[in-house]
Motif scaffolding. Structure first.
Motif, short mmCIF file in Angstrom:
data_model
loop_
_atom_site.label_atom_id
_atom_site.label_comp_id
_atom_site.label_asym_id
_atom_site.label_seq_id
_atom_site.Cartn_x
_atom_site.Cartn_y
_atom_site.Cartn_z
N GLN A 1 -2.71 -1.23 -0.02
CA GLN A 1 -1.75 -0.88 1.02
C GLN A 1 -1.35 -2.17 1.70
O GLN A 1 -2.21 -2.89 2.21
CB GLN A 1 -2.41 0.04 2.05
N THR B 1 4.86 -5.51 4.58
CA THR B 1 5.58 -6.75 4.33
C THR B 1 6.94 -6.67 5.02
O THR B 1 7.27 -5.68 5.65
CB THR B 1 5.71 -7.02 2.81
N ALA C 1 9.49 -5.46 -3.42
CA ALA C 1 8.12 -5.03 -3.71
C ALA C 1 8.02 -4.26 -5.01
O ALA C 1 6.93 -4.08 -5.54
CB ALA C 1 7.61 -4.19 -2.56
N MET C 2 9.13 -3.81 -5.52
CA MET C 2 9.11 -3.02 -6.76
C MET C 2 9.43 -3.91 -7.96
O MET C 2 9.80 -3.41 -9.02
CB MET C 2 10.10 -1.87 -6.68
N GLY D 1 8.13 8.23 -0.78
CA GLY D 1 8.70 7.09 -0.09
C GLY D 1 10.19 6.94 -0.32
O GLY D 1 10.90 7.89 -0.66
N LYS E 1 3.53 2.70 -8.04
CA LYS E 1 3.81 1.95 -6.83
C LYS E 1 4.91 2.67 -6.08
O LYS E 1 5.83 3.23 -6.69
CB LYS E 1 4.26 0.53 -7.18
N VAL F 1 7.25 2.47 -2.10
CA VAL F 1 7.57 1.72 -0.89
C VAL F 1 8.33 2.63 0.08
O VAL F 1 9.03 3.56 -0.35
CB VAL F 1 8.41 0.46 -1.18
N GLU G 1 10.39 2.10 4.10
CA GLU G 1 10.66 1.33 5.31
C GLU G 1 10.07 2.09 6.48
O GLU G 1 10.14 3.32 6.55
CB GLU G 1 12.16 1.13 5.48
N LEU H 1 8.04 -2.97 5.70
CA LEU H 1 8.09 -2.27 4.43
C LEU H 1 6.64 -2.01 4.03
O LEU H 1 5.84 -2.95 3.91
CB LEU H 1 8.79 -3.13 3.37
N PHE H 2 6.30 -0.73 3.86
CA PHE H 2 4.96 -0.37 3.41
C PHE H 2 4.98 -0.26 1.89
O PHE H 2 5.84 0.41 1.33
CB PHE H 2 4.51 0.97 4.01
N VAL H 3 4.03 -0.93 1.25
CA VAL H 3 3.92 -0.91 -0.21
C VAL H 3 2.57 -0.32 -0.57
O VAL H 3 1.53 -0.79 -0.11
CB VAL H 3 4.03 -2.35 -0.80
N SER I 1 7.64 6.13 9.79
CA SER I 1 8.96 6.07 9.11
C SER I 1 9.98 6.94 9.80
O SER I 1 9.73 7.65 10.71
CB SER I 1 8.83 6.48 7.65
#
Length: 172
Positions: free
Chosen positions: A77, A80, A86-87, A105, A116, A118, A120, A129-131, A172
């Protein structure tokens, strides 16, 4: 007599299946709530389940899930900056044939050995940005069938991702 023999064999077979996993499948992974029913297909047979959470710095957490001291699942987690790619495909490519999926997401992809996603969000008043990363670590991942495994990873991602986002205080 035949009915009792068949019933006895069936009971023995069911009991044998129950003994293949010496641990209860939890309803949380490293403090993040998940549906144990969607975690279960990703865990191999074994005697002991272990979990270890590691804070890697502000807004960055990893989790290692082991069965009989062998790493089977890695979760990450990370927060960023918005606009980060991120993708990026290289990381997903090494997990095998990634494909975009919906319902998780802002953007998500599932591969043969992981996924994966992501989203915002706002963290401590700042846009972030959560990844979230789910990675299967066994040489012979479970389920063995690739299509079933991809479906199982996606089901797990849908359960874990929202709880992971809120667990890091990202709105979010």
């Amino acid at each position: 007599m035949v009915k009792f023999l068949v019933a006895g064999v069936l009971v023995a077979a069911i009991a044998g299946c129950g003994e293949s996993r010496g641990f209860a499948v939890p309803d949380q992974v490293c403090g993040v709530k998940v549906d144990s029913g969607v975690l279960s297909p990703l865990l191999p047979k074994g005697k002991q389940l272990g979990q270890s959470r590691q804070d890697k710095g502000p807004g960055s957490v990893s989790c290692r899930v082991t069965v009989d001291d062998s790493l089977v699942l890695y979760l990450a987690q990370d927060l960023t900056d918005p606009g980060t790619d991120a993708m990026e495909s290289r990381g997903l490519q090494r997990m095998g044939d990634p494909a975009d999926v919906e319902g998780v997401g802002d953007r998500a992809a599932v591969a043969d050995r992981g996924a994966k996603a992501v989203v915002e969000c706002t963290h401590e008043g700042r846009p972030r940005l959560f990844v979230g990363l789910v990675q299967l670590e066994r040489a012979e991942p479970v389920p063995a069938d690739t299509r079933e495994r991809r479906d199982a990873v996606l089901a797990f991602l849908k359960s874990w991702f929202p709880a992971a986002v809120s667990g890091l205080g990202c709105v979010s």
